[in-house]
Design an enzyme around this catalytic site. Structure first.
Site, mmCIF file in Angstrom:
data_model
loop_
_atom_site.group_PDB
_atom_site.id
_atom_site.type_symbol
_atom_site.label_atom_id
_atom_site.label_comp_id
_atom_site.label_asym_id
_atom_site.label_seq_id
_atom_site.Cartn_x
_atom_site.Cartn_y
_atom_site.Cartn_z
ATOM 1 N N MET A 147 -15.403 26.805 91.516
ATOM 2 C CA MET A 147 -15.408 28.268 91.698
ATOM 3 C C MET A 147 -16.046 28.973 90.516
ATOM 4 O O MET A 147 -15.422 29.800 89.879
ATOM 5 C CB MET A 147 -13.983 28.753 91.883
ATOM 6 N N PRO A 148 -17.308 28.664 90.254
ATOM 7 C CA PRO A 148 -17.931 29.280 89.066
ATOM 8 C C PRO A 148 -18.247 30.763 89.286
ATOM 9 O O PRO A 148 -18.385 31.230 90.428
ATOM 10 C CB PRO A 148 -19.238 28.503 88.903
ATOM 11 N N TYR A 149 -18.334 31.452 88.165
ATOM 12 C CA TYR A 149 -18.758 32.848 88.134
ATOM 13 C C TYR A 149 -19.960 32.917 87.195
ATOM 14 O O TYR A 149 -19.869 32.468 86.051
ATOM 15 C CB TYR A 149 -17.627 33.721 87.592
ATOM 16 N N THR A 187 -18.810 30.053 94.765
ATOM 17 C CA THR A 187 -19.624 30.365 93.595
ATOM 18 C C THR A 187 -20.098 31.814 93.699
ATOM 19 O O THR A 187 -20.691 32.202 94.704
ATOM 20 C CB THR A 187 -20.829 29.401 93.505
ATOM 21 N N PHE A 188 -19.779 32.598 92.670
ATOM 22 C CA PHE A 188 -20.186 34.014 92.614
ATOM 23 C C PHE A 188 -21.349 34.148 91.628
ATOM 24 O O PHE A 188 -21.295 33.563 90.532
ATOM 25 C CB PHE A 188 -19.069 34.883 92.042
#
Lengths: 73, 73, 73, 73, 73, 73
Positions: free
Chosen positions: E1-3, E40-41
């Site tokens: 769940m990267p930003y 992923t945002f």
């Protein structure tokens, strides 16, 4: 002169993987927008799983639940 | 009520130097924009050299190359 | 190669004042930590007063209250 | 799909308190804006008191002054 | 769940180019770290050239100097 | 003295809703960690849907796809 901040959970990314991210993002900005590589900054923040929440729960808890689910199969 | 975030590589800045940065930035915002010192926040993030990239390379590697170059002279 | 992000409310800072902040912060980092000016980035974000809260209230409301108070004196 | 970054001084927040913050902010965004919980990210950064300044002084120094003042009473 | 937060100067990036950055960074995080694409945002901030400084000068001024230099050739 | 940054897509949040977020987050930090309301900052960034990506696609495209899907029912 782009600035890129990548935030990921601290779950064992190696120095080599981080170098690959830095190179990959720098190349992408050059390819898509013609940005100068030498003034592209990439900063990677690794965040403890207790400090990152998704869906209202810390990732620590989501990982534990996923592991338990795998164990039950 | 400004908020200032200073990001530097983690390479030994002392508490005294960090205090000097905090005071200096706070004073600057007062001098230039008349901002109230008491509601000025300054946050310093120190980032591992493996996690900071410039020109597509981690700073760890740039520092090693610079040291090697110095050694060769 | 520091990265500095200054966030202030959007209340009329001029281009000249912003240039003064950029120069001042860059100089400070050189003076205190010996940082290279040419790879120091300073980014100023101007934020609408509706979008900035202090003490649980938007700055828009705090400014209106301060103006009303001044008017009443 | 909101992203929320909470920055606090590193002064002993527990995992349970951080979980409460994550849940509380996620719920708030659902209540006020109808945001989908499952794609709400909350990241908590804990910052050393030497690295956080208010009113031109590091929090380390403010806490020491407050403790000294309490001791004198 | 990267930003991922990409900050560039506001100098005419098109929606198609921004979509390419979003896709490219998302793919990179999947390739290098096995990150789930769906969480992923990527957020792109476009910053006015008056508000971005390098080497102590606003980019507005650096661009004007570069244009003048080109004109003189 | 917490600092909270809420980033949402720019899709019509009203000043009243933003004030509710500011109040809600400030109260939460007081309730959970005993933080002083008067030095709690909340900054809301509203981001264009072209500039926010999830799952490798700009939100602009995701919204259009969702609307089309609704239209087909």
């Amino acid at each position: 002169m782009p600035y890129v901040n990548i935030r990921i959970t601290r779950e064992g990314a190696t120095a080599a993987q981080k170098a690959e991210l830095i190179e990959g993002v720098t190349q992408l900005l050059q390819d898509v927008l013609g940005k100068n590589r030498s003034t592209t900054f990439v900063i990677i923040d690794e965040v403890d799983t207790d400090n990152w929440g998704v869906g209202g729960e810390p990732v620590t808890k989501l990982r534990a639940a996923a592991n338990a689910a795998r164990g039950e199969t």
